[in-house]
Design a protein around this motif. Structure first.
Motif, PDB file in Angstrom:
ATOM      1  N   ALA A   1       0.895  -1.126  -0.039  1.00 55.53           N
ATOM      2  CA  ALA A   1       0.258   0.228  -0.235  1.00 55.53           C
ATOM      3  C   ALA A   1       0.520   1.337  -0.277  1.00 55.53           C
ATOM      4  N   LEU A   2       2.209   0.751   0.709  1.00 57.74           N
ATOM      5  CA  LEU A   2       2.832   2.478   0.659  1.00 57.74           C
ATOM      6  C   LEU A   2       3.225   2.513  -0.340  1.00 57.74           C
ATOM      7  N   ALA A   3       3.845   1.583  -1.406  1.00 59.20           N
ATOM      8  CA  ALA A   3       4.762   1.530  -2.781  1.00 59.20           C
ATOM      9  C   ALA A   3       3.771   2.087  -3.362  1.00 59.20           C
ATOM     10  N   GLU A   4       2.615   1.798  -3.354  1.00 62.24           N
ATOM     11  CA  GLU A   4       1.490   1.838  -4.464  1.00 62.24           C
ATOM     12  C   GLU A   4       1.014   3.866  -4.402  1.00 62.24           C
ATOM     13  N   ALA A   5       0.671   4.435  -2.779  1.00 64.48           N
ATOM     14  CA  ALA A   5       0.491   5.125  -2.880  1.00 64.48           C
ATOM     15  C   ALA A   5       2.120   6.260  -3.175  1.00 64.48           C
ATOM     16  N   VAL A   6       2.902   5.814  -3.097  1.00 62.95           N
ATOM     17  CA  VAL A   6       5.009   6.247  -3.292  1.00 62.95           C
ATOM     18  C   VAL A   6       4.106   6.661  -5.045  1.00 62.95           C
TER      19      VAL A   6
ATOM     20  N   ALA B   1       3.722  14.688   4.351  1.00 65.01           N
ATOM     21  CA  ALA B   1       3.320  14.151   5.865  1.00 65.01           C
ATOM     22  C   ALA B   1       2.500  12.508   6.042  1.00 65.01           C
ATOM     23  N   LYS B   2       1.282  12.298   5.027  1.00 65.54           N
ATOM     24  CA  LYS B   2       0.937  11.602   4.939  1.00 65.54           C
ATOM     25  C   LYS B   2       1.765  10.148   5.075  1.00 65.54           C
TER      26      LYS B   2
ATOM     27  N   GLN C   1      -4.056  -1.644   8.505  1.00 64.90           N
ATOM     28  CA  GLN C   1      -4.818  -1.155   8.075  1.00 64.90           C
ATOM     29  C   GLN C   1      -4.866   0.325   8.201  1.00 64.90           C
ATOM     30  N   ARG C   2      -4.456   1.143   8.930  1.00 62.24           N
ATOM     31  CA  ARG C   2      -4.208   2.705   9.161  1.00 62.24           C
ATOM     32  C   ARG C   2      -3.330   3.062   7.508  1.00 62.24           C
ATOM     33  N   VAL C   3      -2.296   2.175   7.380  1.00 63.05           N
ATOM     34  CA  VAL C   3      -1.728   2.533   6.225  1.00 63.05           C
ATOM     35  C   VAL C   3      -2.412   2.361   4.744  1.00 63.05           C
ATOM     36  N   ILE C   4      -3.192   1.229   4.645  1.00 60.12           N
ATOM     37  CA  ILE C   4      -3.984   0.984   3.759  1.00 60.12           C
ATOM     38  C   ILE C   4      -4.850   2.530   3.710  1.00 60.12           C
ATOM     39  N   ASP C   5      -5.790   3.196   4.502  1.00 64.72           N
ATOM     40  CA  ASP C   5      -6.544   2.807   4.212  1.00 64.72           C
ATOM     41  C   ASP C   5      -5.900   4.719   3.612  1.00 64.72           C
ATOM     42  N   MET C   6      -5.110   5.188   4.076  1.00 66.37           N
ATOM     43  CA  MET C   6      -4.685   5.952   3.988  1.00 66.37           C
ATOM     44  C   MET C   6      -3.615   6.523   2.906  1.00 66.37           C
ATOM     45  N   ALA C   7      -3.823   5.211   2.372  1.00 69.53           N
ATOM     46  CA  ALA C   7      -3.946   4.838   0.854  1.00 69.53           C
ATOM     47  C   ALA C   7      -4.365   5.238   0.165  1.00 69.53           C
TER      48      ALA C   7
ATOM     49  N   GLN D   1      -7.304   6.924   0.545  1.00 70.09           N
ATOM     50  CA  GLN D   1      -7.472   7.993   0.862  1.00 70.09           C
ATOM     51  C   GLN D   1      -6.498   8.666  -0.884  1.00 70.09           C
ATOM     52  N   MET D   2      -5.768   8.488  -0.747  1.00 67.88           N
ATOM     53  CA  MET D   2      -4.923   9.236  -1.335  1.00 67.88           C
ATOM     54  C   MET D   2      -5.150   9.229  -2.855  1.00 67.88           C
ATOM     55  N   HIS D   3      -5.444   8.131  -3.586  1.00 70.25           N
ATOM     56  CA  HIS D   3      -5.868   7.499  -4.772  1.00 70.25           C
ATOM     57  C   HIS D   3      -7.561   8.590  -4.978  1.00 70.25           C
ATOM     58  N   GLY D   4      -8.095   8.731  -3.463  1.00 73.71           N
ATOM     59  CA  GLY D   4      -9.503   9.777  -4.227  1.00 73.71           C
ATOM     60  C   GLY D   4     -10.725   8.803  -5.012  1.00 73.71           C
ATOM     61  N   GLY D   5     -11.033   8.533  -5.900  1.00 74.08           N
ATOM     62  CA  GLY D   5     -11.747   7.851  -6.472  1.00 74.08           C
ATOM     63  C   GLY D   5     -11.673   6.472  -7.025  1.00 74.08           C
ATOM     64  N   LEU D   6     -10.286   7.334  -7.431  1.00 73.37           N
ATOM     65  CA  LEU D   6      -9.959   5.504  -7.805  1.00 73.37           C
ATOM     66  C   LEU D   6      -9.845   4.224  -6.714  1.00 73.37           C
ATOM     67  N   GLY D   7      -9.328   5.142  -5.434  1.00 68.20           N
ATOM     68  CA  GLY D   7      -9.363   3.756  -4.293  1.00 68.20           C
ATOM     69  C   GLY D   7     -10.372   3.634  -4.165  1.00 68.20           C
ATOM     70  N   VAL D   8     -11.739   3.477  -4.489  1.00 67.73           N
ATOM     71  CA  VAL D   8     -12.916   2.639  -4.131  1.00 67.73           C
ATOM     72  C   VAL D   8     -13.230   2.447  -5.925  1.00 67.73           C
ATOM     73  N   LYS D   9     -12.316   2.559  -6.756  1.00 63.75           N
ATOM     74  CA  LYS D   9     -13.026   1.933  -7.979  1.00 63.75           C
ATOM     75  C   LYS D   9     -12.528  -0.113  -7.956  1.00 63.75           C
ATOM     76  N   VAL D  10     -13.650  -1.091  -8.232  1.00 56.19           N
ATOM     77  CA  VAL D  10     -12.888  -1.955  -8.248  1.00 56.19           C
ATOM     78  C   VAL D  10     -12.261  -2.602  -9.233  1.00 56.19           C
ATOM     79  N   GLY D  11     -10.797  -3.309  -8.531  1.00 51.29           N
ATOM     80  CA  GLY D  11      -9.556  -4.006  -9.531  1.00 51.29           C
ATOM     81  C   GLY D  11      -8.680  -3.300  -9.673  1.00 51.29           C
ATOM     82  N   THR D  12      -9.195  -2.211  -8.300  1.00 49.40           N
ATOM     83  CA  THR D  12      -7.534  -1.279  -8.451  1.00 49.40           C
ATOM     84  C   THR D  12      -6.587  -2.226  -6.861  1.00 49.40           C
ATOM     85  N   LYS D  13      -5.323  -1.931  -7.093  1.00 43.96           N
ATOM     86  CA  LYS D  13      -4.480  -3.253  -5.864  1.00 43.96           C
ATOM     87  C   LYS D  13      -5.220  -1.640  -4.410  1.00 43.96           C
ATOM     88  N   VAL D  14      -5.352  -1.176  -4.877  1.00 52.08           N
ATOM     89  CA  VAL D  14      -5.777  -0.453  -2.695  1.00 52.08           C
ATOM     90  C   VAL D  14      -6.900  -1.055  -2.286  1.00 52.08           C
TER      91      VAL D  14
END
Length: 407
Positions: A264-269, A290-291, A355-361, A363-376
């Motif tokens: 999740a951290l690698a995907e966020a970076v 900071a995140k 759980q916290r790290v993945i949730d932050m990742a 959130q950082m992805h915005g709408g893409l973060g809840v799209k089925v099929g994305t890694k996060v």
């Protein structure tokens, strides 16, 4: 994406662990399994991991290598490295690996030579799929409340009852099953048995669908007759055996959570460096930095607790005493408690932090973060069960808190 191996330089690990970590980090990105059908994919992962020798770390080598293991005994640091790397790439691959270890762990600990020879080499080769059947509809964290019974017969046992939330249910070749042999003795009246999937009276057809698909089922035993040789370990010693098995693999659950958090951290970076916003990248914003700093610290805190727990287990002998401490001494008891508490801290911290790290990742992805099929998005679903299985966070808190009060 290749998983990082920089953590292997830490002093918790020996050269054998570093070699294992580097080899798996190179191998895993090359594997491509269609996971749209979780049951088929799990079988495929078991076969693949067995063919390539990775499942050999789930069992001990045995005398002259007869049991098929890669090392003389189960090595917690090897299990952590394997699960962390597998989970970074595929939580389902991690699941397939982990259940081979957990499902056969009690046979490693308490099996007769005949039982070990019949099951462990096949587990290591990926030829038999293993399962661990402890939980019941009304007996999860409270194992003493189980109602599945094993009644002695002239030539063996009759098993009756129900187990649920059983990983690998419906695809396993055998189930290490725990049942009451003394219904009035609570945890002191539980005995373990090896139940082959083909045993008459066992029904594993009731599958359970969950948010992160993987093979789960409810098992029903209706006058399921077992030979006397199916008993695993001592009579009424099943609860202790179950806890010893879970204790061995608890740090490896932390390793799996750590792998998901690192991904999740690698995907966020990666996303932050590429996402353009207001004429700059998302990574240029101090709030993003900071995140990411918070996420990195959460990952490293979990990693240190996880590696410490695995190191402590590997530096105690099979009886659980501190190295050099005579059996039956206060030092032995303290060593066993320290090891259990360290594993509880690792499991609790790694799963909660992930759980916290993945949730932050996400959130950082915005709408893409809840799209089925994305890694996060898939990681968000995958991580949730780790805070529950093999001892929920609340159970780990109780273990730690009780130990603090006794210190």
């Amino acid at each position: 994406m290749r998983s990082s191996t920089t953590h292997l330089t830490l002093p918790f690990f020996d050269d054998v662990h570093r070699d294992l970590g580097h080899r798996l980090a190179d191998w895993m990105p090359q594997q491509h399994v269609d996971e749209s059908d979780d049951r088929r994919a799990c079988r495929e992962w078991v076969s693949l991991l067995g063919d390539q020798g990775w499942l050999r770390y789930c069992v001990p080598a045995g005398k002259e290598g007869t049991l098929g293991g890669a090392l003389d005994k189960l090595d917690s640091r090897a299990l952590v490295i394997l699960r962390e790397t597998l989970a970074f790439h595929s939580p389902l691959a991690d699941f397939a690996f982990a259940m081979q270890g957990l499902g056969s762990g009690a046979i490693t600990l308490a099996g007769t030579p005949a039982q070990q020879a019949a099951y462990l080499p096949a587990v290591a080769r990926g030829e038999k799929i293993a399962a661990f059947a402890l939980s019941e509809p009304d007996a999860g964290s409270d194992a003493g409340a189980m109602s599945t019974s094993a009644t002695a017969l002239e030539a063996g046992w009759a098993l009756n009852g129900c187990k649920t939330w059983i990983s690998n249910g419906g695809i396993a070749d055998f189930y290490v099953t725990f049942a009451k042999t003394d219904p009035d003795a609570g945890t002191r009246g539980i005995t373990a048995f090896i139940v082959d999937a083909s045993t008459k009276g066992l029904d594993s057809s009731e599958h359970i669908a969950v948010m992160a698909p993987h093979p789960l089922a409810t098992l029903k035993f209706v006058h399921c007759q077992l030979a006397g040789a199916a008993q695993l370990g001592t009579l009424h010693g099943g609860f202790k055996l179950a806890m010893q098995t879970l204790d061995i693999f608890r740090a490896s659950v932390a390793g799996a959570a750590l792998g998901m958090a690192r991904r999740a951290l690698a995907e966020a970076v990666s996303f932050a460096k590429e996402r353009k916003m207001f004429g700059q990248t998302l990574a240029d914003f101090q709030l993003t930095q900071a995140k990411l700093g918070d996420m990195a610290a959460l990952v490293d805190a979990a990693a240190l607790l996880t590696y410490r727990a695995a190191w402590m287990r590997d530096h105690h002998n099979e009886q659980g005493e501190r190295v050099g401490s005579p059996a039956g001494t206060t030092a032995e008891a303290e060593g066993r408690r320290d090891r259990t508490v360290a594993a509880a801290m690792a499991k609790m911290t790694a799963t909660e932090n992930a759980q916290r790290v993945i949730d932050m990742a996400l959130q950082m992805h915005g709408g893409l973060g809840v799209k089925v099929g994305t890694k996060v998005e898939s990681l968000y679903r995958d991580i949730r069960s780790l805070r529950i299985y093999e001892g929920a966070t609340e159970v780990q808190q109780l273990i730690i808190g009780k130990a603090v009060l006794q210190s």
